[in-house]
Scaffold this active site. Structure first.
Site, short mmCIF file in Angstrom:
data_model
loop_
_atom_site.label_atom_id
_atom_site.label_comp_id
_atom_site.label_asym_id
_atom_site.label_seq_id
_atom_site.Cartn_x
_atom_site.Cartn_y
_atom_site.Cartn_z
N THR A 14 -6.06 -3.71 -14.63
CA THR A 14 -5.03 -2.92 -13.93
C THR A 14 -3.65 -3.56 -14.02
OG1 THR A 14 -6.51 -1.78 -12.41
CG2 THR A 14 -4.28 -2.20 -11.61
N TYR B 150 -4.97 -13.66 -10.21
CA TYR B 150 -4.07 -12.62 -9.69
C TYR B 150 -2.64 -12.89 -10.11
CZ TYR B 150 -0.84 -10.43 -6.37
OH TYR B 150 0.23 -9.76 -5.80
N SER B 151 -2.14 -14.10 -9.79
CA SER B 151 -0.72 -14.35 -10.07
C SER B 151 -0.45 -14.41 -11.57
CB SER B 151 -0.23 -15.61 -9.36
OG SER B 151 -1.03 -16.73 -9.66
N ALA B 152 -1.43 -14.88 -12.35
CA ALA B 152 -1.24 -14.91 -13.81
C ALA B 152 -1.14 -13.49 -14.36
CB ALA B 152 -2.40 -15.66 -14.47
N LYS C 67 -0.07 -10.86 -12.69
CA LYS C 67 1.22 -10.31 -12.27
C LYS C 67 2.34 -10.89 -13.14
CE LYS C 67 2.13 -7.91 -9.29
NZ LYS C 67 2.20 -6.42 -9.18
N ASN D 126 4.78 -12.81 1.09
CA ASN D 126 3.64 -12.14 1.76
C ASN D 126 4.14 -11.10 2.76
OD1 ASN D 126 2.41 -14.73 0.80
ND2 ASN D 126 0.62 -13.87 1.83
N HIS E 115 -6.29 -23.25 -4.35
CA HIS E 115 -5.45 -22.68 -3.29
C HIS E 115 -4.00 -23.18 -3.37
CE1 HIS E 115 -5.66 -21.42 1.23
NE2 HIS E 115 -4.66 -20.85 0.59
N THR F 120 5.51 -10.27 -7.21
CA THR F 120 5.20 -11.17 -6.10
C THR F 120 5.83 -12.54 -6.32
OG1 THR F 120 3.35 -12.45 -5.20
CG2 THR F 120 3.01 -11.57 -7.36
N ASP F 121 6.00 -13.29 -5.24
CA ASP F 121 6.49 -14.68 -5.37
C ASP F 121 5.41 -15.59 -5.96
OD1 ASP F 121 4.77 -14.75 -3.18
OD2 ASP F 121 6.18 -15.78 -1.84
N GLU F 122 4.15 -15.11 -5.98
CA GLU F 122 3.05 -15.98 -6.43
C GLU F 122 3.17 -16.33 -7.91
OE1 GLU F 122 -0.81 -15.23 -4.76
OE2 GLU F 122 0.05 -14.10 -3.11
N PHE G 223 -1.43 -0.62 0.72
CA PHE G 223 -0.68 -1.10 1.90
C PHE G 223 0.84 -0.91 1.73
CE2 PHE G 223 1.12 -5.38 3.44
CZ PHE G 223 1.55 -4.86 4.66
P1 NAD Z 1 -3.14 -2.98 -2.18
O1 NAD Z 1 -4.28 -3.69 -2.79
O2 NAD Z 1 -3.12 -2.73 -0.72
O3 NAD Z 1 -2.94 -1.57 -2.89
C1 NAD Z 1 -3.05 -1.38 -4.28
C2 NAD Z 1 -3.13 0.12 -4.55
O4 NAD Z 1 -3.19 0.29 -5.98
C3 NAD Z 1 -4.38 0.77 -3.97
O5 NAD Z 1 -4.02 1.99 -3.35
C4 NAD Z 1 -5.26 1.01 -5.18
O6 NAD Z 1 -6.11 2.15 -5.03
C5 NAD Z 1 -4.22 1.22 -6.28
N1 NAD Z 1 -4.76 0.93 -7.60
C6 NAD Z 1 -5.45 -0.18 -7.99
N2 NAD Z 1 -5.79 -0.09 -9.29
C7 NAD Z 1 -5.27 1.08 -9.75
C8 NAD Z 1 -5.25 1.73 -11.00
N3 NAD Z 1 -5.84 1.19 -12.07
N4 NAD Z 1 -4.60 2.91 -11.12
C9 NAD Z 1 -4.00 3.47 -10.05
N5 NAD Z 1 -3.99 2.91 -8.83
C10 NAD Z 1 -4.61 1.73 -8.67
O7 NAD Z 1 -1.85 -3.81 -2.63
P2 NAD Z 1 -0.49 -4.06 -1.83
O8 NAD Z 1 -0.67 -5.23 -0.94
O9 NAD Z 1 0.00 -2.78 -1.28
O10 NAD Z 1 0.45 -4.52 -3.03
C11 NAD Z 1 1.21 -3.56 -3.77
C12 NAD Z 1 2.01 -4.28 -4.83
O11 NAD Z 1 2.88 -5.25 -4.23
C13 NAD Z 1 1.14 -5.06 -5.82
O12 NAD Z 1 1.69 -4.89 -7.11
C14 NAD Z 1 1.25 -6.51 -5.37
O13 NAD Z 1 1.12 -7.39 -6.45
C15 NAD Z 1 2.66 -6.53 -4.81
N6 NAD Z 1 2.91 -7.52 -3.73
C16 NAD Z 1 2.07 -7.59 -2.64
C17 NAD Z 1 2.36 -8.48 -1.60
C18 NAD Z 1 1.50 -8.54 -0.36
O14 NAD Z 1 1.76 -9.39 0.52
N7 NAD Z 1 0.51 -7.69 -0.19
C19 NAD Z 1 3.49 -9.31 -1.68
C20 NAD Z 1 4.31 -9.21 -2.82
C21 NAD Z 1 4.03 -8.30 -3.83
P1 TYD Z 2 -3.95 -13.70 1.87
O1 TYD Z 2 -3.64 -12.78 3.02
O2 TYD Z 2 -5.18 -13.50 1.09
O3 TYD Z 2 -2.64 -13.69 0.93
P2 TYD Z 2 -2.27 -14.65 -0.34
O4 TYD Z 2 -3.46 -15.42 -0.75
O5 TYD Z 2 -1.85 -13.65 -1.36
O6 TYD Z 2 -1.14 -15.50 0.14
O7 TYD Z 2 -3.98 -15.18 2.43
C1 TYD Z 2 -2.88 -15.74 3.12
C2 TYD Z 2 -3.22 -17.19 3.39
O8 TYD Z 2 -4.30 -17.25 4.32
C3 TYD Z 2 -3.69 -17.92 2.16
O9 TYD Z 2 -3.21 -19.27 2.21
C4 TYD Z 2 -5.21 -17.92 2.29
C5 TYD Z 2 -5.41 -17.95 3.79
N1 TYD Z 2 -6.62 -17.26 4.29
C6 TYD Z 2 -7.48 -17.93 5.17
O10 TYD Z 2 -7.26 -19.09 5.55
N2 TYD Z 2 -8.57 -17.25 5.63
C7 TYD Z 2 -8.86 -15.97 5.23
O11 TYD Z 2 -9.90 -15.41 5.66
C8 TYD Z 2 -7.96 -15.31 4.34
C9 TYD Z 2 -8.24 -13.90 3.88
C10 TYD Z 2 -6.85 -16.00 3.90
#
Ligand code: NAD
Ligand code: TYD
Length: 369
Positions: A101, A160-162, A164, A189, A308, A134-136, A12
């Protein structure tokens, strides 16, 4: 001109970052290394796939030798590390992949860049390893506590957060011990286009379009701080170009929402969209609730997530003052753009959900190694 290696660029945020970077710095070369797990989608890189400055490699960040080869072959100056297992619910049901990973994989990258950049001396003075976190890692906040700053002690609570948090510490250790030139960003997020529909916002949008229940964990009063994904990419750009080596920067937009409120807002916006745009009834004939203007009837309270976290909130003061960072998108404009993107791109999210996009992967892209 810079040569970037972007790990997790088919996910993403990584894909949105690649689009942003290639638009902003058209002279640069961008190489993506991604294992294409369930969360990686090559279709998310379609906007750049024909750009001569772009190349995709399928491979695992845990494969240190592949990373070293890419660093040497493309004389990489900047590695931007997104690759991760990123979904908290999956980390609860299966933590091993997160350890592999997020911790072992990040360490594999650090070993590779140390060897090529420091020991072999390629780009010894000019390299950069940017770690996307991440902020987590800061844990959970009570309603009246101040938002997370860069000095908030780490207190991760999910696997997850541990994982990271562990990777953040390894990155800092390679800076302090070996002099690796690193920066880290901890973001709140994200939401926006190409978001895998297992996360809250895309799940709610796509479930409304399929007339499926909208699961709300627990009482729905958990709070998250939402940032439009391109504003995250912009923040990472500023950290890479203006950030101090060894420093961490929190990125956020001061935009806290309770989950239930965000789900109700999306329901209202979707009801309005369907009422105003008659073509949507032809495109989504099964979306019965929203077609009747009652998307909120799909809201379903379900069992809470184990452990949670109650509230996340970012204090972005350091990135504001030191880097001049400010999000460009308001929540109103960002959520509208996101809804419109999902309404237009049903081919992307339906293919991503049933995995059928994978059939054409092999024909179109090369494999690392
Ligand atoms: P995502 O799950 O959408 O994408 C992760 C990507 O990493 C995927 O394309 C996957 O194929 C690839 N991948 C996974 N394991 C791999 C491996 N062993 N080798 C190579 N590629 C691998 O994640 P995202 O939401 O795009 O998050 C990206 C980064 O940003 C992460 O490090 C996450 O911790 C961080 N982050 C995410 C958010 C959020 O809201 N989504 C917020 C803050 C930080
Ligand atoms: P999520 O998008 O999984 O991000 P994160 O857990 O990394 O913050 O979830 C965002 C918030 O929404 C989180 O408090 C969990 C909640 N949630 C639901 O209530 N229902 C759902 O189906 C999902 C996926 C998340």
């Amino acid at each position: 001109m810079k040569n970037l290696l972007v790990t997790g660029g088919a996910g993403f945020i990584g894909a949105n970052f690649v689009h942003y970077w290639m638009k902003t710095y058209p002279q640069d070369k961008v190489f993506v290394l991604d294992a294409l797990t369930y969360a990686g989608n090559l279709a998310s890189l379609n906007p750049v796939k024909d750009n001569p400055g772009f190349k995709f490699y399928q491979g695992d960040i845990c494969d240190t030798a592949v990373v070293e080869t890419l660093l040497r072959e493309h004389r990489i100056d900047i590695l931007v590390h997104f690759a991760a297992e990123s979904h908290v619910d999956r980390s609860i049901s299966g933590p091993e992949a997160f350890i592999q990973t997020n911790i072992i994989g990040t360490h594999s990258l650090l070993k590779a860049v140390k060897k090529v950049w420091l020991d072999e001396g390629l780009n010894k003075e000019t390299h950069r390893f940017h770690h996307v976190s991440t902020d987590e890692v800061y844990g959970t906040l009570q309603a009246d506590e101040p938002a997370f700053s860069e000095t908030t002690p780490y207190a991760p609570s999910s696997p997850y957060s541990a994982s990271k948090a562990a990777s953040d510490h390894l990155v800092q250790a390679y800076h302090h011990t070996y002099g690796l030139q690193v920066t880290t960003s901890n973001c709140s997020n994200n939401y926006g286009p190409y978001h895998f529909p297992e996360k809250l916002i895309p799940l709610v949008i796509t479930n409304i379009l399929q007339d499926k229940p909208l699961p709300i964990y627990g009482d729905g009063q958990q709070i998250r701080d939402w940032l439009y994904v391109e504003d995250h990419a912009r923040g990472i750009d500023l950290v890479i170009t203006k950030g101090q080596l060894g420093e961490c920067y929190n990125i956020g937009g001061i935009n806290e929402w309770a989950n239930i409120d965000i789900v109700k807002l999306i329901c209202e916006l979707m009801n309005r969209e369907f009422a105003e745009n008659a073509t949507l009834a032809d495109k989504y004939p099964h979306a019965l609730s929203v077609l009747e203007g009652k998307a909120q009837s799909l809201i379903t309270f379900v069992e809470d997530r184990a452990g949670h976290d109650r509230r996340y909130a970012i204090d972005p003061q350091k990135s504001n003052s030191d880097l001049g960072y400010k999000p460009q998108e308001s929540f109103e404009t960002g959520i509208q753009k996101t809804l419109q993107w999902y309404l237009r791109n049903d081919d992307w999210w339906t293919a991503v959900m049933d995995g059928s996009y994978r059939q054409w992967i092999e024909q179109q892209y090369s494999t690392a190694g």
